[in-house]
Design an enzyme around this catalytic site. Structure first.
Site, short mmCIF file in Angstrom:
data_model
loop_
_atom_site.label_atom_id
_atom_site.label_comp_id
_atom_site.label_asym_id
_atom_site.label_seq_id
_atom_site.Cartn_x
_atom_site.Cartn_y
_atom_site.Cartn_z
N ASN A 178 160.56 27.37 119.51
CA ASN A 178 159.84 27.11 118.27
C ASN A 178 160.12 25.68 117.83
OD1 ASN A 178 162.20 27.13 116.33
ND2 ASN A 178 162.46 29.11 117.33
N ASP A 224 162.47 35.76 118.33
CA ASP A 224 162.52 37.20 118.09
C ASP A 224 162.52 37.98 119.38
OD1 ASP A 224 162.38 37.15 115.18
OD2 ASP A 224 160.43 36.20 115.53
N ASP A 234 169.27 40.74 116.53
CA ASP A 234 169.06 40.15 115.20
C ASP A 234 170.45 39.74 114.72
OD1 ASP A 234 168.69 39.54 112.51
OD2 ASP A 234 166.93 40.83 112.41
O1 C5P Z 1 162.96 35.41 112.01
P1 C5P Z 1 163.17 35.96 110.62
O2 C5P Z 1 162.18 35.45 109.63
O3 C5P Z 1 163.39 37.43 110.59
O4 C5P Z 1 164.55 35.28 110.15
C1 C5P Z 1 165.17 35.62 108.95
C2 C5P Z 1 166.64 35.35 109.03
O5 C5P Z 1 167.20 36.10 110.10
C3 C5P Z 1 167.02 33.91 109.32
O6 C5P Z 1 168.20 33.63 108.57
C4 C5P Z 1 167.29 33.89 110.81
O7 C5P Z 1 168.22 32.89 111.16
C5 C5P Z 1 167.86 35.28 111.03
N1 C5P Z 1 167.59 35.83 112.38
C6 C5P Z 1 168.65 36.18 113.17
N2 C5P Z 1 168.43 36.74 114.41
C7 C5P Z 1 167.16 36.92 114.88
C8 C5P Z 1 166.07 36.56 114.06
C9 C5P Z 1 166.31 36.01 112.83
O8 C5P Z 1 169.79 36.00 112.75
N3 C5P Z 1 166.98 37.43 116.07
#
Ligand code: C5P
Length: 407
Positions: A213, A285, A312
């Protein structure tokens, strides 16, 4: 943050004085009121006219010392006028005078006649910098709470040596100045350890192709700088980033990662030491379900790519974290930013989240500016207007601090 603010810049006699012209120019362009005073030595390198032109105001020298302004001594007027002082470059001689409270020229008298925060940017030859008396003076001056040090760094010096003594770069001084206007010099996060993640992760299909990204890690850099300027210790876990972007950081533990899985391991390892965790990384993701060790020929590329989930990270960390640790996430959104951010806050068990729009002009990925709505579990919402990422970082820390975080 600097528009309309009064910055006094004291220049002493070192070749790095030419770089201070850039600082004066940037501050003036940003709308700050800038006054410059030069020592005798400084004038051997740069003329008062250079600074006068850049600051849109006469620059002062020791010749002006006995010329009263509004019927008052110049050093008293300037000392009281300044909301912030920068001394750059600061020579070994000026450092020694300041460390001992000597006042034998306009610069040193003005320092003694002021009470504002002062940012000191030493610059000298490596052997000079490493002399025990110079180091002692540096430690001594920084014991004064209104004194803040920036640099020196290591690099090629004008004397052809490579080593310590190189003045901090203009961008580093400018960000510190911006921070000092926010904090008034208060090191309110001293004693805290902040773990920050930033940059985008890369999920490789083969050695040359990946899912990624456009995240550049700029928000994370701003979070690190703001935390350091407020006295916190910082660990930065980052995705692949331009090495140049990381050069502005000093005294920060850097943990490079590539994939979401790497970042997950790094964040888990670093978690126990942290008081606050700020997850600003743009984590992929999904990843390709199958990874190929050798480059796939074009003809062998799958027309449809089977994907697998990645961990996540922040949701996993929220399971392991201790009750005194504060976990802050980011939600980069388009359209309505609050509803999905609130959903993430609760689903991932975060303490707070910064919802930032990435579909607005002049903000988001790659920009130096950002805006957001900060949300916490109690329903508090604070809007951060479009401004520098550094300003947003400060407002985020203010927000977390007000949650009684980790105290
Ligand atoms: O991608 P998303 O909008 O869900 O991200 C929200 C929060 O979750 C961000 O702080 C991002 O760094 C975290 N995140 C994460 N692991 C992932 C996707 C997102 O820690 N696989």
């Amino acid at each position: 943050m600097v528009a309309g603010r009064r910055v006094l810049i004291g220049v002493s006699g070192g070749i790095a004085a030419y770089k201070v012209c850039e600082v004066v120019s940037a501050l003036a362009k940003a709308g700050a009121e800038v006054r410059v005073l030069l020592t005798e030595g400084a004038q051997q390198f740069v003329t008062p006219l250079t600074f006068a032109t850049l600051s849109r105001h006469a620059a002062y020298t020791d010749e002006d010392f006995w010329q009263p302004v509004h019927g008052r001594p110049l050093h008293i007027e300037l000392g009281e006028w300044a909301e912030l002082m920068l001394i750059a470059p600061m020579t070994a001689n000026t450092l020694a005078k300041l460390a001992y409270g000597l006042a034998d020229n306009l610069l040193t008298n003005t320092v003694l006649a002021s009470t504002c925060p002062i940012l000191l940017a030493p610059a000298m030859n490596t052997d000079m910098w490493l002399q025990p008396p110079v180091q002692q003076n540096w430690t001594q001056i920084l014991a004064d709470p209104r004194m803040h040090g920036v640099g020196p760094g290591e690099g090629v010096l004008a004397c052809d040596r490579t080593g310590a003594g190189r003045m901090a770069e203009p961008a580093e001084m400018l960000s510190y100045i911006e921070s000092l206007f926010h904090t008034q010099g208060d090191r309110d996060l001293a004693g805290k350890h902040i773990l920050i993640s930033t940059g985008g992760t890369r999920e490789f299909l083969d050695p040359v192709r990946f899912i990624g990204n456009p995240s550049t890690g700029k928000m994370g850099i701003a979070l690190v700088l703001a935390a350091r300027h407020r006295g916190a210790a910082v660990t930065l876990v980052h995705g692949p980033m331009e090495a140049e972007r990381l050069q502005i950081l000093r005294d920060v533990r850097l943990v490079p990662t590539v994939s979401a899985e790497d970042m997950h391991h790094a964040m888990k390892d670093e978690l126990p030491k942290a008081d606050w965790i700020v997850m600003a990384a743009a984590v992929a993701d999904v990843k390709p379900a199958e990874v190929h060790a050798a480059k796939l020929p074009k003809a062998a590329l799958p027309k449809e790519l089977p994907l697998a989930d990645v961990p996540d990270i922040v949701a996993e960390l929220s399971r392991d974290k201790l009750s005194h640790q504060m976990l802050v996430g980011f939600a980069a959104q388009t359209g309505d930013i609050v509803t999905p951010a609130l959903e993430k806050l609760h689903r991932k068990h975060l303490d707070a989240i910064a919802a930032n729009p990435i579909d607005q002009p002049d903000g988001g990925f790659g920009s130096d500016r950002n805006q957001a709505i900060l949300l916490d579990r109690t329903g508090r919402q604070v809007a951060v207007a479009l401004g520098s990422k550094l300003e947003m970082a400060h407002q985020l820390y203010d927000f977390v601090k007000e949650m009684g975080a980790g105290d």
